[in-house]
Design a protein around this motif. Structure first.
Motif, PDB file in Angstrom:
ATOM      1  N   LEU A 314     125.080   9.014-116.179  1.00  0.00           N
ATOM      2  CA  LEU A 314     123.656   9.304-116.329  1.00  0.00           C
ATOM      3  C   LEU A 314     122.908   8.096-116.880  1.00  0.00           C
ATOM      4  N   LYS A 315     123.522   7.399-117.822  1.00  0.00           N
ATOM      5  CA  LYS A 315     122.905   6.166-118.344  1.00  0.00           C
ATOM      6  C   LYS A 315     122.736   5.145-117.227  1.00  0.00           C
ATOM      7  N   ALA A 316     123.744   5.061-116.360  1.00  0.00           N
ATOM      8  CA  ALA A 316     123.677   4.121-115.241  1.00  0.00           C
ATOM      9  C   ALA A 316     122.548   4.499-114.283  1.00  0.00           C
ATOM     10  N   LEU A 317     122.389   5.803-114.024  1.00  0.00           N
ATOM     11  CA  LEU A 317     121.300   6.260-113.148  1.00  0.00           C
ATOM     12  C   LEU A 317     119.942   5.917-113.753  1.00  0.00           C
ATOM     13  N   GLN A 318     119.810   6.113-115.050  1.00  0.00           N
ATOM     14  CA  GLN A 318     118.543   5.790-115.714  1.00  0.00           C
ATOM     15  C   GLN A 318     118.263   4.287-115.663  1.00  0.00           C
ATOM     16  N   GLU A 319     119.292   3.490-115.801  1.00  0.00           N
ATOM     17  CA  GLU A 319     119.123   2.039-115.705  1.00  0.00           C
ATOM     18  C   GLU A 319     118.717   1.603-114.301  1.00  0.00           C
ATOM     19  N   LEU A 320     119.056   2.431-113.314  1.00  0.00           N
ATOM     20  CA  LEU A 320     118.676   2.145-111.926  1.00  0.00           C
ATOM     21  C   LEU A 320     117.280   2.673-111.595  1.00  0.00           C
ATOM     22  N   GLY A 321     116.601   3.262-112.576  1.00  0.00           N
ATOM     23  CA  GLY A 321     115.231   3.718-112.374  1.00  0.00           C
ATOM     24  C   GLY A 321     115.066   5.210-112.184  1.00  0.00           C
ATOM     25  N   CYS A 322     116.130   5.976-112.354  1.00  0.00           N
ATOM     26  CA  CYS A 322     116.027   7.438-112.266  1.00  0.00           C
ATOM     27  C   CYS A 322     115.496   8.001-113.585  1.00  0.00           C
ATOM     28  N   TRP A 323     114.904   9.198-113.475  1.00  0.00           N
ATOM     29  CA  TRP A 323     114.414   9.868-114.691  1.00  0.00           C
ATOM     30  C   TRP A 323     115.028  11.247-114.782  1.00  0.00           C
ATOM     31  N   VAL A 324     115.400  11.630-115.999  1.00  0.00           N
ATOM     32  CA  VAL A 324     115.895  12.974-116.253  1.00  0.00           C
ATOM     33  C   VAL A 324     115.341  13.437-117.593  1.00  0.00           C
ATOM     34  N   LEU A 327     117.520  15.002-123.698  1.00  0.00           N
ATOM     35  CA  LEU A 327     118.587  15.936-124.052  1.00  0.00           C
ATOM     36  C   LEU A 327     118.091  17.125-124.861  1.00  0.00           C
ATOM     37  N   ALA A 328     117.053  16.931-125.675  1.00  0.00           N
ATOM     38  CA  ALA A 328     116.544  18.028-126.498  1.00  0.00           C
ATOM     39  C   ALA A 328     115.988  19.171-125.652  1.00  0.00           C
ATOM     40  N   ASN A 329     115.594  18.859-124.421  1.00  0.00           N
ATOM     41  CA  ASN A 329     114.928  19.866-123.581  1.00  0.00           C
ATOM     42  C   ASN A 329     115.658  20.134-122.273  1.00  0.00           C
ATOM     43  N   ARG A 330     116.954  19.901-122.267  1.00  0.00           N
ATOM     44  CA  ARG A 330     117.761  20.213-121.078  1.00  0.00           C
ATOM     45  C   ARG A 330     119.177  20.567-121.517  1.00  0.00           C
ATOM     46  N   ALA A 331     119.961  21.030-120.545  1.00  0.00           N
ATOM     47  CA  ALA A 331     121.382  21.256-120.766  1.00  0.00           C
ATOM     48  C   ALA A 331     122.164  20.177-120.014  1.00  0.00           C
ATOM     49  N   ASN A 332     123.471  20.305-119.968  1.00  0.00           N
ATOM     50  CA  ASN A 332     124.306  19.269-119.367  1.00  0.00           C
ATOM     51  C   ASN A 332     124.906  19.667-118.023  1.00  0.00           C
ATOM     52  N   HIS A 333     124.637  20.896-117.595  1.00  0.00           N
ATOM     53  CA  HIS A 333     125.251  21.368-116.347  1.00  0.00           C
ATOM     54  C   HIS A 333     124.300  21.302-115.154  1.00  0.00           C
ATOM     55  N   LEU A 334     123.005  21.144-115.389  1.00  0.00           N
ATOM     56  CA  LEU A 334     122.015  21.146-114.305  1.00  0.00           C
ATOM     57  C   LEU A 334     120.966  20.086-114.609  1.00  0.00           C
ATOM     58  N   LEU A 335     120.940  19.055-113.789  1.00  0.00           N
ATOM     59  CA  LEU A 335     120.024  17.939-114.007  1.00  0.00           C
ATOM     60  C   LEU A 335     119.029  17.855-112.857  1.00  0.00           C
ATOM     61  N   GLY A 336     117.753  17.852-113.175  1.00  0.00           N
ATOM     62  CA  GLY A 336     116.723  17.564-112.188  1.00  0.00           C
ATOM     63  C   GLY A 336     116.413  16.080-112.273  1.00  0.00           C
ATOM     64  N   ILE A 337     116.873  15.309-111.300  1.00  0.00           N
ATOM     65  CA  ILE A 337     116.778  13.844-111.366  1.00  0.00           C
ATOM     66  C   ILE A 337     115.685  13.339-110.430  1.00  0.00           C
ATOM     67  N   ALA A 338     114.705  12.673-111.007  1.00  0.00           N
ATOM     68  CA  ALA A 338     113.666  12.021-110.214  1.00  0.00           C
ATOM     69  C   ALA A 338     114.180  10.639-109.820  1.00  0.00           C
ATOM     70  N   VAL A 385     126.420   5.349-104.404  1.00  0.00           N
ATOM     71  CA  VAL A 385     125.591   5.506-103.220  1.00  0.00           C
ATOM     72  C   VAL A 385     124.154   5.063-103.515  1.00  0.00           C
ATOM     73  N   LEU A 386     123.673   5.399-104.700  1.00  0.00           N
ATOM     74  CA  LEU A 386     122.314   4.998-105.073  1.00  0.00           C
ATOM     75  C   LEU A 386     122.218   3.471-105.158  1.00  0.00           C
ATOM     76  N   LYS A 387     123.221   2.852-105.743  1.00  0.00           N
ATOM     77  CA  LYS A 387     123.214   1.385-105.848  1.00  0.00           C
ATOM     78  C   LYS A 387     123.095   0.736-104.460  1.00  0.00           C
ATOM     79  N   LYS A 388     123.802   1.277-103.499  1.00  0.00           N
ATOM     80  CA  LYS A 388     123.764   0.733-102.133  1.00  0.00           C
ATOM     81  C   LYS A 388     122.367   0.879-101.526  1.00  0.00           C
ATOM     82  N   ASN A 389     121.669   1.955-101.890  1.00  0.00           N
ATOM     83  CA  ASN A 389     120.323   2.165-101.375  1.00  0.00           C
ATOM     84  C   ASN A 389     119.301   1.234-102.015  1.00  0.00           C
ATOM     85  N   LEU A 390     119.609   0.766-103.208  1.00  0.00           N
ATOM     86  CA  LEU A 390     118.678  -0.107-103.909  1.00  0.00           C
ATOM     87  C   LEU A 390     118.975  -1.572-103.608  1.00  0.00           C
TER      88      LEU A 390
END
Length: 390
Positions: A314-324, A327-338, A385-390
């Motif tokens: 998840l840290k890697a996804l955020q470093e690639l520009g994703c947003w989630v 932690l205070a307002n989500r759980a760990n089993h279901l992530l809505g990733i922008a 897969v995301l890295k390849k797209n970027l």
């Protein structure tokens, strides 16, 4: 107890990276065996079916689900076919609410799952109510916290009912159910929770939250089969109107010799709200097995396992520009990733599928939902897969 990967207990196809438990869960091998036993019972061993089975089998799953949500009274648990069935029970009984004529609206959240909206269209028409939708904040920073606050501020003496999930099915936002329940009680509003995306993977305590109803589909985080679910109905629903008038809803219906002495009185509490034929010789043993396994694992252990496997990817996804959500307002089993703006959600989801990585595209976000059958490597496969797209 720290959990290890449990994939060996599931029949997930080799080479498939399944990160879509919020859509459908894979089924435990042991649950499949119980289902096959149920098919064989009805197919060729019908002489072994006892009249008492009609009540003893579903009571087992009612007791297990009651334990899962910390409800001491299993008679408050109903076996239902679907969330729409459970919501229909609620809709059938809103008219019992004191001072309903003084109420003006039913509160829902923006982008709610359709079942929880359609169920109350007729209720609104019949009782001159309107839907009051609490909008998702426009900002991403502290979105979950602001959304929770807006819900609390939206509940007032004109609120007849609040219908909402524990975890948002698209964004993964976690809602503060205890605070919302307290506010509902202050203003005399019903509080109805759709627990489909949380119960079975995230701690849910009826004693702390005290909702009027909790409705759950069984085929997602309860790891059960399709077309069965579980519901809790509190004291407000005692004496209410069921969706069906099954013979099994009635008092003394387990006395088969007396069935033609028609009994108008119902069985206690939520037992009038069971779906017809709720014995379900195939589905009930399957969900009995899955609930037993979930209780053995422990939902807090399951949630902690998910936290461990997503942390670094998840840290890697955020470093690639994703947003989630934070932690205070989500759980760990279901992530809505922008995803980053340069990435098309649908095209990316299709590319993941081509690599046998399965998530859900929900338009405004991709939904990544992991469970104990996943590993950290599954999340890294998505990152690659995301890295390849970027």
């Amino acid at each position: 107890m720290a959990l290890s990967n449990q994939k060996h207990l599931f029949s997930i196809e080799e080479g498939v990276t399944y990160l879509n438990g919020a859509a459908y869960s894979p089924t435990l091998k042991s649950s499949v065996e119980r289902g096959i036993e149920g098919i064989q019972l009805k197919a060729s061993h019908t002489h072994l079916i006892k009249g008492s089975d009609h009540f003893a089998l579903p009571q087992k799953v009612q007791r297990l689900f009651a334990q899962l949500i910390n409800e001491p009274d299993y008679e408050r648990i109903a076996v239902i076919s679907s969330v729409s069935y459970g919501m229909a029970v609620v809709a059938n009984n809103v008219h019992h609410l004191p001072n309903l004529s003084a109420k003006k609206h039913i509160i829902q959240i923006q982008d709610e799952f359709p079942n929880n909206v359609y169920a109350f269209d007729r209720v609104c028409q019949k009782h001159n109510l309107a839907f009051k939708t609490i909008a998702k904040p426009d900002t991403l920073e502290n979105r979950g916290g602001m959304w929770n606050q807006a819900i609390l501020e939206g509940i007032n003496t004109e609120t007849a009912m609040v219908v909402m999930p524990h975890i948002h099915w698209i964004y993964g936002v976690k809602f503060n159910l205890e605070a919302i329940s307290k506010r509902c009680k202050e203003v005399g509003a019903l509080f109805v929770i759709d627990g489909t995306q949380s119960v079975g993977i995230l701690d849910f305590d009826i004693q702390k939250i005290q909702p009027d109803a909790l409705i759950c589909a069984g085929y997602k985080w309860l790891l059960g089969p399709y077309s069965i679910g579980m519901a809790y109905f509190g004291e407000f629903f005692d004496g209410g109107v069921p969706v069906e008038e099954s013979w099994m809803h009635r008092a003394e219906s387990d006395n088969f010799a007396q069935l033609i002495r028609y009994e108008r009185a119902y069985r206690p509490k939520a037992q009038r709200y069971n779906m017809g034929e709720h014995t379900q010789f195939i589905q009930v043993p399957m969900i009995e097995d899955s609930l037993t396994q979930i209780l053995n694992w422990g939902v807090n252990n399951m949630q902690n396992y998910c936290a461990e496997i997503i942390e670094k990817p998840l840290k890697a996804l955020q470093e690639l520009g994703c947003w989630v959500e934070n932690l205070a307002n989500r759980a760990n089993h279901l992530l809505g990733i922008a995803l980053p703006e340069s990435i098309n959600n649908q095209a990316f989801t299709e590319q993941l599928s081509a690599n046998k990585i399965f998530v859900s595209n929900r338009g405004v976000a991709i939904r990544v939902s992991q469970n104990v059958y996943n590993s950290e490597a599954d999340l890294w496969a998505l990152v690659d897969v995301l890295k390849k797209n970027l």
